[in-house]
Enzyme design. Structure first.
Site, PDB file in Angstrom:
ATOM      1  N   TYR A   1       0.860  -1.246   0.022  1.00 39.86           N
ATOM      2  CA  TYR A   1       0.041   0.139  -0.094  1.00 39.86           C
ATOM      3  C   TYR A   1       0.725   1.523   0.157  1.00 39.86           C
ATOM      4  O   TYR A   1       0.528   2.044  -0.867  1.00 39.86           O
ATOM      5  CB  TYR A   1      -0.876   0.050   1.238  1.00 39.86           C
ATOM      6  CG  TYR A   1      -1.894   1.295   1.284  1.00 39.86           C
ATOM      7  CD1 TYR A   1      -2.830   1.636   0.264  1.00 39.86           C
ATOM      8  CD2 TYR A   1      -1.474   2.298   2.485  1.00 39.86           C
ATOM      9  CE1 TYR A   1      -3.542   2.752   0.363  1.00 39.86           C
ATOM     10  CE2 TYR A   1      -2.356   3.267   2.336  1.00 39.86           C
ATOM     11  CZ  TYR A   1      -3.076   3.644   1.401  1.00 39.86           C
ATOM     12  OH  TYR A   1      -3.897   4.997   1.488  1.00 39.86           O
TER      13      TYR A   1
ATOM     14  N   GLY B   1      -3.904  11.754   5.951  1.00 41.67           N
ATOM     15  CA  GLY B   1      -3.632  11.092   7.248  1.00 41.67           C
ATOM     16  C   GLY B   1      -4.927  10.222   7.457  1.00 41.67           C
ATOM     17  O   GLY B   1      -5.802   9.994   6.519  1.00 41.67           O
TER      18      GLY B   1
ATOM     19  N   PHE C   1     -12.865   3.453   4.249  1.00 43.35           N
ATOM     20  CA  PHE C   1     -11.513   2.906   3.997  1.00 43.35           C
ATOM     21  C   PHE C   1     -11.023   1.929   4.914  1.00 43.35           C
ATOM     22  O   PHE C   1     -10.423   0.875   4.353  1.00 43.35           O
ATOM     23  CB  PHE C   1     -10.499   4.142   4.359  1.00 43.35           C
ATOM     24  CG  PHE C   1      -9.068   3.972   3.896  1.00 43.35           C
ATOM     25  CD1 PHE C   1      -8.521   3.686   2.559  1.00 43.35           C
ATOM     26  CD2 PHE C   1      -8.224   3.455   4.749  1.00 43.35           C
ATOM     27  CE1 PHE C   1      -7.283   3.755   2.263  1.00 43.35           C
ATOM     28  CE2 PHE C   1      -6.757   3.075   4.687  1.00 43.35           C
ATOM     29  CZ  PHE C   1      -6.198   3.100   3.251  1.00 43.35           C
TER      30      PHE C   1
END
Length: 251
Positions: free
Chosen positions: A153, A184, A190
Site C-alpha cells: 500500500y 492522513g 477506507f
C-alpha cells in the site's frame, strides 16, 4: 458556462464528498464507480439538490478498455473537463511482507497505480487540446513514510507521489495544473475495506482521537481548484491535529 469535474471512486468517502461539494458550488459533474445502483442514485440526488448536470459512468478503473471506452464516448459538451480528481483507491490487509496476500497486492497496484494512470491518460487529450485543466491526485501520508505492515500500500502511494511530480513536469508545457493531496487518518469506509468488512477492527483505528472526515478533503480539493489560473499548489500533506505523520498519533 458551468465548469466540469470528473471524480473517480465517487460512491463513498472522499469521492462522494468531493462530488457533492463541487456540485453544491455549481459545477457539473462526471462521477465514476463500480457500484451502479449507488452511483446512479447519487447522480440523481445531486442533480435534484443542486440543480446541476451529473453523468454517472460505471466502470472499474482497473479495466483499461472500460476506462477508455467510457471516457472516449463522452458527449462533446462534456469533454471540456476542467478538473480530474483521481480518487479511486484502497488498502487491503495490513500484514507483514512475508505473509501478505498476493491478490491484495495485485488489487492495490491495479487500482491505486494503474487505475490512476488509465484514467489520466484517457482524460488528458481533452485537457491538452484546451491548454488548460487541473489534475488532483488523492495520495496518502503513506506516500511520505513507510510504516510496518504497510508494504505494498505504501509503495502504491509513493508511486502516486512520484507520478504527480512527473505529471507536473511533463504537463507544464500544456498549462495543466497537478496537485497531490495526501490525507492522513480519515474516518471513511477506507478501514472497513482494508480489514475486509471487520467493522470492529476498523472502528478501533479511530478510537481516542478525532480523525479527518471526508468533507475536510472535499473542502481542500474545492479550494485548490478555485485558485487563480497562475497559482498551483503542487503537494499537500493533511492530517488531523492528533496525527503527526503515518506512524505517530496521539490518542
Amino acid at each position: 458556462m458551468k465548469k466540469i469535474i470528473l471524480v473517480t471512486g465517487a460512491t463513498s468517502g472522499f469521492g462522494k464528498a468531493i462530488a457533492t461539494s463541487f456540485c453544491k458550488a455549481g459545477w457539473n459533474c462526471i462521477i465514476t464507480g463500480r457500484r451502479e445502483d449507488i452511483l446512479v442514485q447519487l447522480a440523481g440526488d445531486l442533480q435534484v439538490t443542486y440543480g446541476v448536470d451529473v453523468i454517472p459512468l460505471v466502470f472499474d478503473v482497473r479495466d483499461r478498455h472500460a476506462v477508455n471506452t467510457a471516457i472516449s464516448q463522452l458527449p462533446e459538451e462534456w469533454q471540456a473537463i476542467d478538473v480530474l480528481v483521481n480518487n479511486a483507491g484502497l488498502a487491503l490487509g495490513r500484514d507483514s511482507f512475508e505473509v501478505a496476500n498476493l491478490d491484495d497486492w495485485d488489487t492495490m497496484i491495479d487500482t491505486n497505480l494503474k487505475g490512476l494512470l488509465y484514467v489520466s491518460k484517457a482524460v488528458l487529450p481533452y485537457l491538452v487540446e484546451r491548454k488548460k485543466g487541473h489534475i488532483i491526485n488523492i495520495g496518502s501520508t503513506a506516500a511520505k513514510e513507510v510504516y510496518k505492515d504497510g508494504n505494498t500500500y505504501c509503495a502504491t502511494k509513493h508511486a502516486v507521489d512520484a507520478i504527480s511530480k512527473a505529471m507536473r513536469i511533463d504537463l507544464l508545457q500544456h498549462k495543466i495544473k497537478v496537485t497531490a493531496i495526501h490525507p492522513g487518518a480519515a474516518e471513511t469506509e477506507f478501514s472497513i475495506v482494508r480489514f475486509k468488512g471487520d467493522e470492529e477492527k476498523a472502528r478501533q483505528v479511530y478510537e481516542g482521537y478525532q480523525a479527518l472526515q471526508a468533507q475536510d478533503i472535499a473542502d481542500i480539493a474545492l479550494y485548490v481548484a478555485n485558485l487563480p489560473e497562475h497559482v498551483c499548489i503542487n503537494d499537500l500533506v493533511v492530517t488531523c491535529l492528533a496525527q503527526a505523520n503515518s506512524m505517530y498519533v496521539q490518542k
